[in-house]
Design an enzyme around this catalytic site. Structure first.
Site, short mmCIF file in Angstrom:
data_model
loop_
_atom_site.label_atom_id
_atom_site.label_comp_id
_atom_site.label_asym_id
_atom_site.label_seq_id
_atom_site.Cartn_x
_atom_site.Cartn_y
_atom_site.Cartn_z
N HIS A 197 -9.18 4.21 11.36
CA HIS A 197 -8.87 3.93 10.27
C HIS A 197 -10.08 3.70 9.22
CE1 HIS A 197 -7.08 0.80 7.42
NE2 HIS A 197 -5.95 1.21 7.85
N SER A 248 -3.27 1.04 3.00
CA SER A 248 -4.38 1.30 3.22
C SER A 248 -5.15 2.65 2.57
CB SER A 248 -4.77 1.52 4.70
OG SER A 248 -4.54 0.18 5.50
N ASP A 291 -13.75 -2.37 7.84
CA ASP A 291 -12.68 -1.71 8.60
C ASP A 291 -13.10 -1.63 10.10
OD1 ASP A 291 -10.49 -0.08 9.06
OD2 ASP A 291 -10.40 0.04 6.79
#
Length: 888
Positions: free
Chosen positions: A404, A587, A352
C-alpha cells in the site's frame, strides 16, 4: 490481508467441491442468512478449460476452435503437460484433467502492431511456492495462414513475452512444455515508439527443421556424431516427443554448425498439425531448439534465421494515468514539476506500510525515514522500531500483501520523465517513508510517533530527520477519535506541516480518523466519470476530492479497468519484484492531493497550512463554488492550486497555459467529437496556436470556431475503414508560440470488442473472527452471476474470503487465481450478525499475479479499503484507542 486461515482453506474447499456441506454453517434456531454479490474488474477473462470440473467448460485445445478474447485483457488460466491426478490427489472426481493433459490453450484475438503479450508462469519449475504443481509453459503467437513468422517466447522462467509485429488477426498459444501450472496472460496497449527488442525470439522468418548450433569445447566430434536424437533431460515431468534426429554439416567447436532435424511422424496428428502442418513444423522447430539448449554438450542453439529484425519496447505507463488529466496536472507541470524555488526539495512523509525501497521508480525519490511499528509480530520484519522503513509485506502469505505504501508513494512522486513506468504528481518531491502499518494494521501509539518524527518533533526513536516533512500523507483510517492523535496532529501543524488523510471507503458519512481531526485535509474520491466514487465516504468533514479510481468500470473504453496506476510489488514468486498495479480507494485519491500540495510548496516554499485552508475555502484550488458533503470544496485542480500558491507568494506567472475541454476524448464507436482549447492563465497574453497535429492515420482534426490566435473549438473525425477490430489510442498535440504544448488523448473502438465474461467458479468461505485461527464456519459457491448466500448461521462475528481454484490443488487465493475479501483484500472487516439477516455484502475479486517492472506491465488488483476493525484500546491507554488503523 489474507489471514492465516488461508492455510486451512483446503479442507473447506474440498467440502465445497465434493458437497459435504453446501453453503451452511452450524444450524441454530435463529437461522440467520448472509448474502452478497462478487464482481470482477473489467476485461478479466478465465481460460475456458481450467481444471475445476465445477467451472463452465469449453475446450480451447484446438486452434480451429480457439477461445475469443479482447485485445486488452487479463486472462487467468491453467495448462498441464501431464494429467493432474498424479500430482494433486488420488481422487479426481473434481479434476477435469485427472486422466489427460491440458497441453495447449488457443486464444483468437485482433492485435495491433506494438502490443505486448506477457505470460506469467505461476507454478514454474524454479518457483519454490510450496505448491504441488510445477511446470514450464511457453508462449507462441501466429496467424493461421503463416503469413508472418511464428513468434515465440521459450524461457524456462516465470515470465514469457512477445511483441506483436503488425496489425492482424492472431492465435495465441499457451503450451505446457512440462509439468502443471496456472498462468496469467496479459495483452497490453500498442506503443508506436517501439523500435527494437531483445526479449522475444522468433520475430524473423527462419528455416523450418533447422538450427544453428555451437558445440562446447569439451564435446568431441565422436560424441557429437553419435547423437541419435534430441531427448529431454531425465526428470519427473514428461517432455515426450517423437524422435528428432540431427544431421550437422560439421561438429567442430570452433564455429557454429547448421543442423538439420528429421522427425518420426506420430501416428495421430496433433490438433495444430491438422489445422496447419507448416505452423506445426515451425512450432516444433522452436521446441527442438529449446531442447538443444538444455543439452550439456551444446553452448547454444538458435533458429536459422532468413532475416533478423528484433524490437525492444519502450513502454512508459503515463498513457494509462488518465486520472492526471482529470485534475489538470499537465497544465500545472507547465509551471512547475516540483523543484523548490530557491533550491532543496519538498518532502512528503508517507505514513503507511513502508516502501519497497529498491523500486526503480522510487529509489531515487527517497529520503531517510523510520519504522515505528513497535510490535515485532505486527511488523513482520523480525524486530520492533528501527531506522529501516522498507516494506517486507503486510501478509504472511505469498502474493497477499497490499504494498500500500509503495502505491501511495508512487502517486505522490514516482521518478518521472525517466523512460520507466509511470509518472508521479510532483516529479521532484522526495518521499519520507514512515512505516506505521503492519500485518495487523497500525497502533495509534505508533502512528503518533510517526507523525511527530515526520514533523521534526521529539519521538521515541530518539532521532529526527535532517529536514522535516512539508506534507504528511495518511491513507489510513479507523473510527475511534483519540485525543492523543489530535494533539500530535496539532503539534505537527503548528510546526508548519500540511496534513492530508483519506476519508474512507465505506460509502458512509460516519466520521473517520485521522481525516476528521481538526487541522487535517480530508480527501474523498471521485470515479472516472467525475462523480463521487461508489465506495467513498462523505460528510461534514470532507475538504476536497481527487481521483480514486474504479476497478469495476472502463468508462474511457481503453480496454483497462479505470483504477489508479502506480508503483507496486509482485511477490507471487516469494521474492519482491518491482511492478505497477491498478488500485482504487480514497487511499489513492489522497496522494494526488499531497502531490499537488508539494507542487504548491515548490513555487511557494513559505506556504503555511492556514494559507492552504483559506485558499481551499475560497475556491482557489478547485472549480467548485461553495462546499458540499461529497466533494468538500471541490475536486482538486492542480493548475489552479499552483497559480494560487504563486499568488500567495507574490510570484504569479505570465506564461500562457493551454487547457482543453474535455481534457481527453473517449469516442467509443462514435465518428465525431469536439474539443475547445483555451488559455487557463488569465494573467498572460493569449498565445498563437502554431499547429494542431495527431499521430494516427485514422484521425482528422480541423478547426471549427476559433479566434485569430487559434483558440476555440476543434472538430475530430474518425475513419475506421482499414482498421481491424480493437481499441485504438491516439494523441492530439496543440502547439502554441509561447508556453508548452497541450496533449489530448483520444480513445476509440472498432467492431464489437469483448469486455467481460471473466468470472469463473468462486468459493466463498465464512471465517470465525473470534477463533484463534479464524476457523472456517461455512462454505458456499457463487452462481453464474457472482451471487452467494450463507444460511442457518448463528449470531457471531465473521470474516469473508473468496477465490477460485482453477487448478484444483484445494487452495484458493493463490497467484494466478482470483481472490477477494469483504470489503477488500488486505483490509478485511469483521461482519457482526446479531438478530437480523445481512444482505448486500458485496466485494471485488481480482486475479492475483503481475509482472516485473522491466516488462512495465499493469495488473488489476483488488481495491485497498479503509474499513477498520474495532479498537482494542482501553480507557486507561488513550494513545492506543485506535489500535487497528487500516490501509485505506
Amino acid at each position: 490481508m489474507i489471514t492465516p486461515a488461508r492455510i486451512t482453506l483446503s479442507i473447506a474447499l474440498a467440502c465445497a467441491l465434493i458437497g459435504c456441506k453446501s453453503g451452511g454453517g452450524s444450524s441454530s434456531d435463529s437461522g440467520l442468512s448472509l448474502s452478497g454479490q462478487l464482481s470482477i474488474p473489467v476485461n478479466t477473462v478465465t481460460d475456458s478449460d481450467v481444471n475445476d470440473s465445477l467451472a463452465t467448460y469449453a475446450s480451447n485445445n484446438d486452434p480451429s476452435t480457439p477461445q475469443s478474447i479482447p485485445n486488452r485483457v487479463t486472462v487467468h488460466g491453467f495448462a498441464s503437460a501431464v494429467p493432474t491426478f498424479a500430482v494433486a490427489s488420488d481422487d479426481g472426481d473434481f479434476e477435469r484433467f485427472d486422466n489427460e493433459a491440458d497441453k495447449d490453450d488457443y486464444f483468437s484475438v485482433s492485435l495491433q502492431a506494438g502490443q505486448k503479450i506477457t505470460l506469467q508462469v505461476v507454478d514454474y519449475e524454479g518457483n519454490n511456492t510450496g505448491s504441488a504443481y510445477r511446470g514450464d509453459l511457453d508462449l507462441f503467437l501466429f496467424q493461421p495462414t503463416l503469413e508472418t513468422p511464428i513468434l515465440s517466447s521459450l524461457n524456462e522462467s516465470e515470465f514469457e513475452e512477445i511483441i506483436v509485429p503488425a496489425d492482424g488477426e492472431y492465435l495465441i498459444n499457451v503450451r505446457a512444455d512440462s509439468g502443471i501450472s496456472k498462468y496469467v496472460l496479459r495483452i497490453q496497449p500498442a506503443d508506436t515508439s517501439i523500435t527494437s527488442t531483445a526479449n522475444s525470439k522468433g520475430f524473423a522468418p527462419f528455416v523450418l527443421d533447422q538450427a544453428i548450433v555451437q558445440w562446447k569445447d569439451n564435446s568431441s566430434a565422436a560424441n557429437a556424431k553419435a547423437l541419435s536424437g534430441i531427448e529431454p533431460p531425465a526428470e519427473t515431468h514428461s517432455r515426450a516427443l517423437g524422435t528428432t534426429r540431427l544431421n550437422a554439416d560439421h561438429y567442430s567447436s570452433e564455429y557454429p554448425a547448421k543442423v538439420k532435424m528429421t522427425r518420426t511422424q506420430a501416428a495421430a496428428l496433433t490438433p495444430l498439425q491438422a489445422f496447419n502442418p507448416e505452423l506445426a513444423r515451425a512450432r516444433q522447430t522452436l521446441i527442438d531448439i529449446k531442447r538443444l539448449n538444455e543439452r550439456d554438450d551444446i553452448e547454444f542453439a538458435e533458429p536459422n534465421y532468413i532475416r533478423h529484425a528484433l524490437r525492444t519496447p519502450n513502454d512508459p505507463l503515463y498513457r494509462n494515468q488518465y486520472h492526471y488529466n482529470d485534475i489538470n496536472l499537465p497544465q500545472a507541470w507547465d509551471i512547475t514539476t516540483g523543484s523548490r524555488a530557491g533550491g532543496g526539495n519538498v518532502i512528503v512523509a508517507v505514513l503507511d506500510t513502508g516502501v519497497f525501497l529498491a523500486h526503480p521508480d522510487l529509489s531515487n525519490q527517497l529520503v531517510s525515514g523510520y519504522d515505528f511499528i513497535s510490535d515485532s509480530t505486527n511488523a513482520n520484519d523480525g524486530n520492533g522500531i528501527d531506522s529501516n522503513p522498507d516494506d517486507p509485506g503486510d501478509s504472511t502469505q505469498r502474493g497477499g500483501s497490499s504494498w500500500h505504501g509503495t502505491h501511495v508513494s508512487g502517486t505522490v512522486a514516482a521518478e518521472t520523465n525517466n523512460n520507466t513506468g509511470g509518472a508521479g504528481v510532483s516529479w521532484s518531491a522526495k518521499i519520507m517513508p514512515v512505516r506505521v502499518l503492519g500485518i495487523q494494521g497500525g497502533e495509534s501509539s505508533d502512528i503518533i510517533q510517526g507523525i511527530r518524527y515526520a514533523a521534526g518533533l521529539s519521538n521515541n526513536s530518539g532521532t529526527v530527520p535532517n529536514q522535516k516533512a512539508d506534507i504528511i500523507n495518511m491513507s489510513l483510517v479507523s473510527y475511534g477519535a483519540s485525543t492523543a492523535e489530535q494533539n500530535a496532529i496539532t503539534a505537527a501543524r503548528n510546526a508548519g506541516v500540511i496534513i492530508v488523510a483519506a476519508a474512507g471507503n465505506d460509502g458512509s458519512s460516519e466520521l473517520s480518523y485521522p481525516a476528521s481531526y481538526n487541522g487535517v485535509i480530508s480527501v474523498s474520491a471521485i470515479g472516472p466519470d467525475g462523480n463521487i466514487a461508489y465506495y467513498s465516504n462523505s460528510g461534514s468533514k470532507i475538504d476536497v476530492a481527487a481521483p480514486g479510481g474504479d476497478l469495476t468500470a472502463d468508462r474511457n473504453a481503453d480496454g483497462q479497468s479505470d483504477g489508479i496506476l502506480s508503483t507496486s510489488v509482485n511477490d507471487a514468486s516469494g521474492a519482491r519484484v518491482a511492478s505497477y498495479y491498478l488500485e482504487q480507494g480514497t487511499s489513492m485519491a489522497t496522494p494526488h492531493v499531497a502531490g499537488v500540495l508539494a507542487l504548491m510548496k515548490a513555487v511557494n516554499p513559505n506556504l503555511t497550512p492556514v494559507q492552504v485552508d483559506n485558499a481551499l475555502a475560497a475556491g482557489e484550488l478547485t472549480d467548485q463554488s461553495g462546499r458540499n458533503n461529497e466533494f468538500g470544496y471541490g475536486v482538486i485542480n492542480a493548475y489552479k492550486a499552483v497559480v494560487a500558491a504563486q499568488n500567495i507568494g507574490g510570484t504569479s506567472s505570465t506564461t500562457p497555459v493551454l487547457e482543453s475541454s474535455p481534457n481527453n476524448l473517449s469516442l467509443g464507436t462514435d465518428d465525431n467529437a469536439t474539443f475547445t482549447v483555451s488559455n487557463a492563465n488569465q494573467d498572460s497574453t493569449d498565445p498563437m496556436i502554431t499547429s494542431v497535429t495527431d499521430d494516427a492515420s485514422w484521425l482528422t482534426v480541423s478547426s471549427s470556431s476559433v479566434d485569430a490566435n487559434g483558440l476555440g473549438s476543434y472538430s475530430v473525425t474518425l475513419d475506421r475503414t482499414a482498421l481491424i477490430d480493437g481499441i485504438y489510442d491516439a494523441t492530439i498535440t496543440v502547439t502554441p508560440d509561447s508556453g508548452y504544448p497541450l496533449s489530448i488523448s483520444v480513445t476509440m473502438q472498432v467492431g464489437e470488442v469483448v469486455s467481460g465474461g471473466g468470472m469463473t467458479q468462486q468459493y466463498i468461505l465464512l471465517l470465525d473472527a473470534d477463533s484463534e485461527n479464524e476457523d472456517v464456519v461455512a462454505e458456499t459457491q457463487s452462481d453464474g452471476n457472482g451471487n452467494y448466500q450463507f444460511t442457518d448461521l448463528k449470531p457471531g462475528r465473521y470474516i469473508i474470503n473468496a477465490g477460485s481454484d482453477i487448478d484444483v490443488d484445494l487452495l484458493i487465493c493463490q497467484s494466478g487465481e482470483t481472490c477477494g475479501a469483504y470489503p477488500s483484500l488486505g483490509a478485511e472487516q469483521i461482519i457482526e450478525l446479531t438478530d437480523t439477516d445481512r444482505a448486500n455484502v458485496d466485494f471485488v475479486i481480482s486475479v492475483i499475479g503481475g509482472f516485473n517492472s522491466n516488462a512495465a506491465s499493469v495488473q488489476s488488483r483488488p481495491i485497498t479499503n479503509n474499513n477498520a476493525e474495532e479498537s482494542n484500546g482501553t480507557e486507561e491507554d488513550n494513545s492506543k484507542q485506535s489500535v487497528h488503523s487500516i490501509a485505506n
